[in-house]
Design an enzyme around this catalytic site. Structure first.
Site, PDB file in Angstrom:
ATOM      1  N   HIS A 260       9.926  43.662 -14.100  1.00 42.98           N
ATOM      2  CA  HIS A 260       8.677  43.534 -14.848  1.00 42.98           C
ATOM      3  C   HIS A 260       7.559  43.162 -13.880  1.00 42.98           C
ATOM      4  O   HIS A 260       7.615  42.126 -13.220  1.00 42.98           O
ATOM      5  CB  HIS A 260       8.821  42.459 -15.917  1.00 42.98           C
ATOM      6  CG  HIS A 260       7.539  42.168 -16.636  1.00 42.98           C
ATOM      7  ND1 HIS A 260       7.007  43.019 -17.569  1.00 42.98           N
ATOM      8  CD2 HIS A 260       6.683  41.132 -16.532  1.00 42.98           C
ATOM      9  CE1 HIS A 260       5.872  42.511 -18.018  1.00 42.98           C
ATOM     10  NE2 HIS A 260       5.657  41.374 -17.410  1.00 42.98           N
ATOM     11  N   ASP A 262       3.611  42.438 -13.753  1.00 43.12           N
ATOM     12  CA  ASP A 262       2.345  42.238 -14.448  1.00 43.12           C
ATOM     13  C   ASP A 262       1.256  43.021 -13.733  1.00 43.12           C
ATOM     14  O   ASP A 262       1.065  42.873 -12.516  1.00 43.12           O
ATOM     15  CB  ASP A 262       1.985  40.755 -14.487  1.00 43.12           C
ATOM     16  CG  ASP A 262       2.818  39.992 -15.505  1.00 43.12           C
ATOM     17  OD1 ASP A 262       2.889  40.446 -16.657  1.00 43.12           O
ATOM     18  OD2 ASP A 262       3.382  38.950 -15.155  1.00 43.12           O
ATOM     19  N   ASP A 373       6.655  41.300 -22.681  1.00 46.52           N
ATOM     20  CA  ASP A 373       6.073  40.031 -22.250  1.00 46.52           C
ATOM     21  C   ASP A 373       4.742  39.686 -22.894  1.00 46.52           C
ATOM     22  O   ASP A 373       4.107  38.725 -22.494  1.00 46.52           O
ATOM     23  CB  ASP A 373       5.889  40.065 -20.725  1.00 46.52           C
ATOM     24  CG  ASP A 373       5.665  38.690 -20.135  1.00 46.52           C
ATOM     25  OD1 ASP A 373       6.296  37.723 -20.588  1.00 46.52           O
ATOM     26  OD2 ASP A 373       4.831  38.564 -19.216  1.00 46.52           O
ATOM     27  N   HIS A 522      -2.013  42.333 -20.999  1.00 44.84           N
ATOM     28  CA  HIS A 522      -1.898  41.100 -21.776  1.00 44.84           C
ATOM     29  C   HIS A 522      -2.266  39.827 -21.033  1.00 44.84           C
ATOM     30  O   HIS A 522      -2.500  38.798 -21.665  1.00 44.84           O
ATOM     31  CB  HIS A 522      -0.488  40.980 -22.382  1.00 44.84           C
ATOM     32  CG  HIS A 522       0.627  40.966 -21.379  1.00 44.84           C
ATOM     33  ND1 HIS A 522       1.362  42.088 -21.090  1.00 44.84           N
ATOM     34  CD2 HIS A 522       1.135  39.976 -20.619  1.00 44.84           C
ATOM     35  CE1 HIS A 522       2.283  41.781 -20.198  1.00 44.84           C
ATOM     36  NE2 HIS A 522       2.165  40.511 -19.891  1.00 44.84           N
TER      37      HIS A 522
END
Length: 985
Positions: A260, A262, A373, A522
């Site tokens: 993952h 970001d 997430d 996000h």
């Protein structure tokens, strides 16, 4: 006689095994100390520092200076390039040789001009395989480059990972050498670490934990690190444990590789581009060595970055995608926030993401929407997903909830989409050890490893486990509703019909992708990012505004072409209903004059020069009165507003009925401060205990003054000292014919860990309040009867929330605030916070925003609350009309039902040469309704399509007298493809 087996103590046995594999303790005699054999320093090492993130071809041309192990480099966000010259000793022929590299920063190894592997000390990736087996004829000398970012795996926080970055932090190279790698030792270490993980994960009271620890202890007994000939016996013990099988009911785990990343968080966007390269090139290594290894990757934006920055790497990713090992997932441009973006923005996330995946990888993502997430999920996501070709949804963030356990669930609303929640853990790795409670269903795990005896583990595609899980849907729970910016509205599309000089969809697409959709990630749109990212986002928004203004001006000129009329202004209405409102129109010299204007639905009206305007008052003018005690009353015949001498609202009356909206003995427009100190996640969390620290902000009598004295508009304004460091000014405005009173607010905010809200105690009683969300609304309780109710002490809303009882209600509208709550009968709007991590300057400075209060008769649907909130958010536009300006008003689209909102008019993505438009409409009241869409454009063909603009073969609509009949179910979103006739020549 054989010795009797000793009684084993679980903890001492566990720690014994831990020390045997430890990189810190007893490395002179444990197994870890034998991982590498002979070593030698690199032949030569040189470097150069740069504040820029340079491409490889430019970096290797720079002036490298001699460097050595132990050297420091930095500061934060700089880059240090190392040139590493290697000479492998002849004695190492036949052995596996690694470059061992340890530094504080994240590194990327370049070989022969291509990135080959990421290096990070924090991620325990500290060696690069030069050769699996050095051959007699293999070259002994080679040169590598290592690009080292001056930041760690999780940024460069000062003191903690979420603290603001330390701009002066320096980094160090602590190891750079060649070494022989012992693969047999590595395999034993993997087995022992997995056994330790099982033992610790299951706990000492579990039989399987005891068996794993017993096996590990036996391996330590038989394994002599100095004698490799003992390794096979130890490996046999591990194989016996991992080879154990259960029955048909044994739980199956489908393991998928995933990292993952970001898109921005504790590091800037530019660093994310390099993180993608470091991570994915390492994943490619695993795919090459392990054909069964499958790796899932989300976020089209990151793939586009790699395509542009690392074309060779990108080509390899495409090749492994064709093999089925590299699997694009998710379908969106980025992993956006699930609360704040508008419905249209969510559609664009899928529209742009899916089109990218189709173009670059030959197919769209259909398996699941991958959003592990983000911080909340809209109740409209299932419908949006389904309209974009995706049936399933995957997340793990809901398992972080402190109050309630969220069930695996399926949307029961008839959208056809299904929700899958992965069991808790660091991105769902825990099923490997604990197993889920529902052991008859398969699980998906985002990791790889040799796990056996704890359920059947398979390497699988991301959609496999969720598909198999959903095969047993009768066993699952159901959940309805949502879990705890920008509209796609635009009116330049009709102008596209009359001119070929407007920006093409490609130009708008680039702005949506590069600027808006990117910043809906996000950790960006929510403000939980570092200062440098917030600054970049603000620059992007300025670019959006500039680009939009250019398109607006061009569209206005196109609409007016060929229409004779006087010079003046063009008043544009982007909303799908007729509007009569007060506007401040520009006058020569920079001044403004008030005028009451009427503009048709989604159209324009010409206005003569302001000097010739007369203030026509077909409705009762606004009356303004200031009493001797300093209070002020504003009255427009629809509502009557009374403010006390400090600016608080003491009365709000719906004139026709005489009904008072403010609770007896209470005041509205009351600003309140709360302490805001979460347990750890500063910019993320709002804890329930903050409600215990409420402190009303009290103003001083005599600060309220009359602003505009009445007629078309009446207003009063006041100043409020929030604290010694922060102040607020507010103008309370009431216009002719307007059903709500507006509060234009400016705040100079300089606080630390404080939370500012405004409250309105209502003379209304209801157990439910209604909040707008994307493409609709939902109800939430106003009480705390259950833990689920209590957990919603702070919720999210878009443009409005409403508290209604039979026959009367009070709506609170706003133009940019998303935090809200209704407790009992008090409507509360969250205005500003002051977190200090990861951005110490978050929210500091000047803010300007507007909220409004609207009492109403009957339901909020019948009273027009939805339309009022839209009008507050999308003011009429006054544009300089080209000469000559049009002489008459014009409307592009209108609707027969107030229950339907025409949310978006846009150019079609795929066929601009056919001059096609896409209209997005939704049912906003929560009802079944038939609606007529009236068209002024020359439509050749009208076809229903999905959210990806793919026509429905059975979706052709008959055009009747320039009208189309549309049928909606509650909150249904419909997309309509209009093919326009060729423009006149």
């Amino acid at each position: 006689m054989a010795a009797a087996p000793a009684l084993k103590h679980w903890r001492t046995t566990l720690e014994r095994v831990e020390k045997f594999v430890s990189p810190l303790y007893f490395t002179d005699c444990n197994l870890r100390g034998r991982l590498f054999g002979a070593s030698c320093p690199v032949a030569a090492l040189s470097s150069f520092l740069t504040p820029d993130r340079l491409p490889y071809q430019e970096a290797v041309q720079r002036d490298f200076r001699p460097a050595q192990v132990g050297c420091s480099f930095g500061p934060t966000w700089w880059t240090c390039w190392f040139r590493v010259e290697l000479t492998i000793p002849e004695a190492w022929v036949g052995q596996e040789v690694h470059l061992c590299w340890e530094s504080d920063g994240e590194g990327l190894v370049w070989r022969d001009g291509e990135p080959v592997q990421g290096l990070t000390k924090e991620g325990e990736k500290t060696s690069y395989v030069l050769t699996d087996r050095l051959g007699e004829r293999d070259p002994r000398s080679l040169t590598l480059y290592v690009e080292v970012a001056c930041n760690g795996l999780l940024g460069a926080g000062k003191g903690s990972i979420i603290a603001a970055p330390d701009p002066e932090k320096m980094f160090q190279l602590s190891r750079a050498e060649l070494a022989v790698f012992h693969r047999d030792v590595h395999m034993l270490l993997v087995d022992l670490e997995l056994l330790l993980g099982i033992a610790k994960g299951l706990g000492k009271d579990n039989q399987r934990s005891f068996q794993a620890l017993y096996t590990a202890n036996q391996m330590v007994n038989v394994c002599d690190p100095a004698q490799p000939e003992t390794f096979p016996v130890a490996q046999a013990l591990a194989s016996r444990f991992f080879g154990q099988r259960g029955g048909e009911s044994q739980h199956t785990i489908h393991a998928t590789g995933h990292c993952h990343i970001d898109t921005a968080w504790l590091w800037p966007f530019e660093e994310t581009m390099r993180k993608c390269a470091r991570s994915w090139v390492t994943a490619l290594q695993l795919m090459e060595r392990n054909p069964e290894f499958i790796f899932a990757c989300s976020q089209a934006q990151q793939l586009e970055w790699v395509k542009n920055r690392y074309p060779g790497l990108y080509s390899r990713l495409q090749e492994f995608a064709r093999r089925g090992q590299f699997v694009p997932v998710g379908g969106t441009w980025v992993e956006m926030d699930g609360n704040l973006p508008s419905g249209e923005a969510m559609v664009r996330q899928f529209l742009q993401g899916q089109n990218f995946f189709l173009q670059e990888f030959g197919k769209m993502c259909s398996e699941q929407f991958w959003l592990p997430d983000t911080f909340g999920y809209s109740a409209q996501l299932p419908q949006i997903m389904h309209g974009c070709g995706i049936r399933r949804f995957l997340t793990q963030k809901l398992s972080w909830n402190l109050v309630n356990s969220f069930p695996v669930s399926r949307d029961p609303g008839g959208s056809g989409s299904e929700w899958v929640k992965v069991p808790p853990g660091p991105f769902a790795s825990s099923p490997l050890l604990r197993g889920p409670r529902q052991t008859t269903k398969p699980s998906l795990c985002f990791c790889q490893g040799h796990i056996a005896g704890r359920g059947r583990t398979k390497s699988g595609r991301p959609g496999t486990a969720s598909a198999l899980t959903l095969a047993s849907l009768p066993c699952l729970c159901f959940s309805a509703g949502s879990t705890i910016l920008f509209s796609g509205r635009g009116w330049m599309a009709p102008a596209y019909w009359s001119t070929s000089h407007l920006a093409t969809p490609m130009g708008c697409r680039a702005a949506w992708r590069r600027l808006l959709l990117l910043n809906q990630f996000h950790d960006v749109v929510t403000g939980s990012c570092i200062q440098i990212v917030a600054g970049e986002a603000m620059c992007h928004y300025e670019d959006i505004r500039s680009h939009g203004n250019t398109l607006l001006s061009t569209a206005a000129a196109a609409l007016c072409a060929g229409e004779p009329g006087p010079e003046g202004l063009l008043i544009v209405n982007t909303l799908p209903w007729k509007r009569t409102e007060v506007m401040a129109l520009p006058k020569p010299g920079g001044a403004h004059s008030l005028a009451l204007v009427t503009v048709p639905s989604m159209g324009y009206a010409p206005v003569p020069p302001p000097t010739s305007l007369q203030p026509l008052l077909p409705q009762q003018p606004v009356f303004v009165l200031q009493e001797t005690d300093g209070s002020v009353t504003l009255d427009n015949g629809i509502i009557r507003v009374k403010l006390d001498p400090t600016g608080r609202l003491t009365s709000l009356v719906l004139v026709a009925s005489g009904r008072e909206a403010i609770a007896e003995g209470a005041v509205g427009n009351q600003f309140v401060l709360f302490d805001d100190v979460p347990l750890y996640w500063d910019a993320w969390d709002v804890m329930d205990y903050h409600l215990e620290t409420r402190k009303p902000v009290l103003g001083q009598a005599g600060t309220l003054a009359v602003g505009t004295e009445g007629g078309l508009r009446g207003s009063a304004w006041f100043l409020l000292q929030i604290s010694p460091n922060s102040r607020l000014s507010q103008e309370v405005v009431l216009d002719v014919g307007c059903p709500y009173v507006r509060f234009h607010t400016e705040v100079h905010w300089h606080e630390a860990h404080k939370f500012l809200k405004v409250e309105f105690p209502a003379r209304v009683r209801s157990s439910q309040a209604t909040y707008e969300i994307q493409f609709g609304h939902l109800q939430r309780p106003t009480h705390y009867n259950t833990s689920w109710d209590w957990a919603r002490f702070e919720v999210w809303a878009h443009r409005w929330m409403d508290l209604s009882e039979q026959g009367f209600g009070l709506a609170l509208l706003n133009d940019c605030k998303y935090g809200a709550s209704v407790q009992g009968s008090i409507l509360s709007l969250s205005l500003l916070r002051a977190p200090k991590a990861p951005d110490a300057t978050a929210d500091m400075g000047r803010h300007e925003f507007t909220y409004a209060l609207m009492p109403h008769k009957g339901s909020f649907q019948d009273a027009g609350v939805i339309q009022a909130a839209y009008s507050l958010n999308f003011p009429l536009l006054a544009l300089p009309a080209p000469s000559p300006a049009p002489a008459t008003s014009w409307s592009a689209f209108s609707l027969s039902s107030p229950a339907v909102v025409l949310e978006t008019v846009k150019q079609a993505e795929s066929s601009p040469q056919r001059r096609s438009l896409v209209l997005r409409l939704y049912e906003a009241h929560g009802s079944h309704v038939d609606c007529w869409l009236h068209l002024s454009l020359p439509v050749q063909e009208a076809i229903l399509c999905d959210l990806l603009e793919r026509p429905d073969p059975a979706g052709h609509l008959p055009l009747r007298d320039s009208r189309l009949k549309l049928t909606f179910s509650p909150f249904q979103v419909l997309s309509l493809l209009l093919v326009l006739q060729p423009p006149p020549h």
